[in-house]
Scaffold this active site. Structure first.
Site, mmCIF file in Angstrom:
data_model
loop_
_atom_site.group_PDB
_atom_site.id
_atom_site.type_symbol
_atom_site.label_atom_id
_atom_site.label_comp_id
_atom_site.label_asym_id
_atom_site.label_seq_id
_atom_site.Cartn_x
_atom_site.Cartn_y
_atom_site.Cartn_z
ATOM 1 N N GLU A 1 42.315 19.902 -26.590
ATOM 2 C CA GLU A 1 42.952 19.608 -27.880
ATOM 3 C C GLU A 1 44.448 19.925 -27.898
ATOM 4 O OE1 GLU A 1 40.457 20.515 -31.227
ATOM 5 O OE2 GLU A 1 42.185 21.221 -32.351
ATOM 6 N N ASP A 2 44.832 21.064 -27.350
ATOM 7 C CA ASP A 2 46.231 21.506 -27.467
ATOM 8 C C ASP A 2 47.076 21.216 -26.238
ATOM 9 O OD1 ASP A 2 45.607 22.487 -29.939
ATOM 10 O OD2 ASP A 2 45.512 24.593 -29.335
ATOM 11 N N HIS B 1 38.453 26.542 -24.743
ATOM 12 C CA HIS B 1 38.043 25.681 -25.862
ATOM 13 C C HIS B 1 39.178 24.864 -26.480
ATOM 14 C CE1 HIS B 1 39.267 29.038 -28.592
ATOM 15 N NE2 HIS B 1 39.411 28.093 -29.495
ATOM 16 N N ASP B 2 40.429 25.290 -26.304
ATOM 17 C CA ASP B 2 41.552 24.529 -26.869
ATOM 18 C C ASP B 2 42.362 23.778 -25.811
ATOM 19 O OD1 ASP B 2 41.223 24.989 -29.642
ATOM 20 O OD2 ASP B 2 42.119 26.989 -29.475
#
Ligand code: ZN
Length: 179
Positions: free
Chosen positions: A65-66, A61-62
């Site tokens: 984004e990361d 999930h990240d």
């Protein structure tokens, strides 16, 4: 199903590699993959293992984004359903932080049911981390502000999974311990 076990194992491996240099913000500097494992376990238990793609998306999930993993890469490796789910819970990093935080509150209400599970689990993990190992440079006020913001996001994720909601509420109830 057997192929689901392989796909989940692949997601754990992919996530561990993608986030290898990343640590949690807390004083304990836990490996970031600990957060991903916690979120994945929460959604797996909350749905009694019924949705392998949701568990896979939790591990990933990240990544967009990361770690700037591309949606196309996730599609190629894990399929469109997983990639779309991860994108649904990804903030637009081109926007200022305050705007991103505001949009999370706004978007939670119209998110898909599965994205709401992910958001709930993510916020549970984050509150537990702040309680157990807060970032050294966060004042009590900043921690409390995070709790209040998380509660606003979760307000848009209610009535999808009572078990997750109860876990969130239990963590939120400990905000008095923040000092
Ligand atoms: Zn997260």
């Amino acid at each position: 199903m057997k192929e689901d076990i392989v796909r989940v194992a692949k997601a754990i491996d992919f996530a561990a590699r993608a986030h290898a240099p990343q640590r949690r913000k807390g004083e304990a500097e836990e490996p970031y993959v600990n957060h991903l494992a916690e979120v994945a376990l929460l959604v797996a238990e909350a749905t009694q293992g019924a949705d392998a793609n949701l568990v896979i998306a939790a591990y990933l999930h990240d990544t967009i984004e990361d770690q700037e993993v591309k949606h196309e890469t996730l599609t190629a490796e894990f399929g469109r359903d997983v990639a779309d789910l991860v994108r649904e819970v990804t903030d637009d990093k081109a926007l200022p932080k305050a705007e991103r935080k505001r949009l999370q509150i706004e978007h939670a209400r119209s998110a898909s049911l599965r994205a709401k599970h992910l958001k709930l689990a993510d916020k549970i993990s984050n509150l537990n981390s702040i309680l157990a190992s807060p970032p050294a440079d966060w004042s009590a006020e900043r921690k409390r502000e995070y709790f209040e913001w998380a509660a606003k996001v979760v307000a848009g994720c209610r009535n999808v999974n009572p078990w997750l909601e109860a876990r969130f509420d239990a963590a939120y109830a400990r905000r008095a311990d923040l000092g």
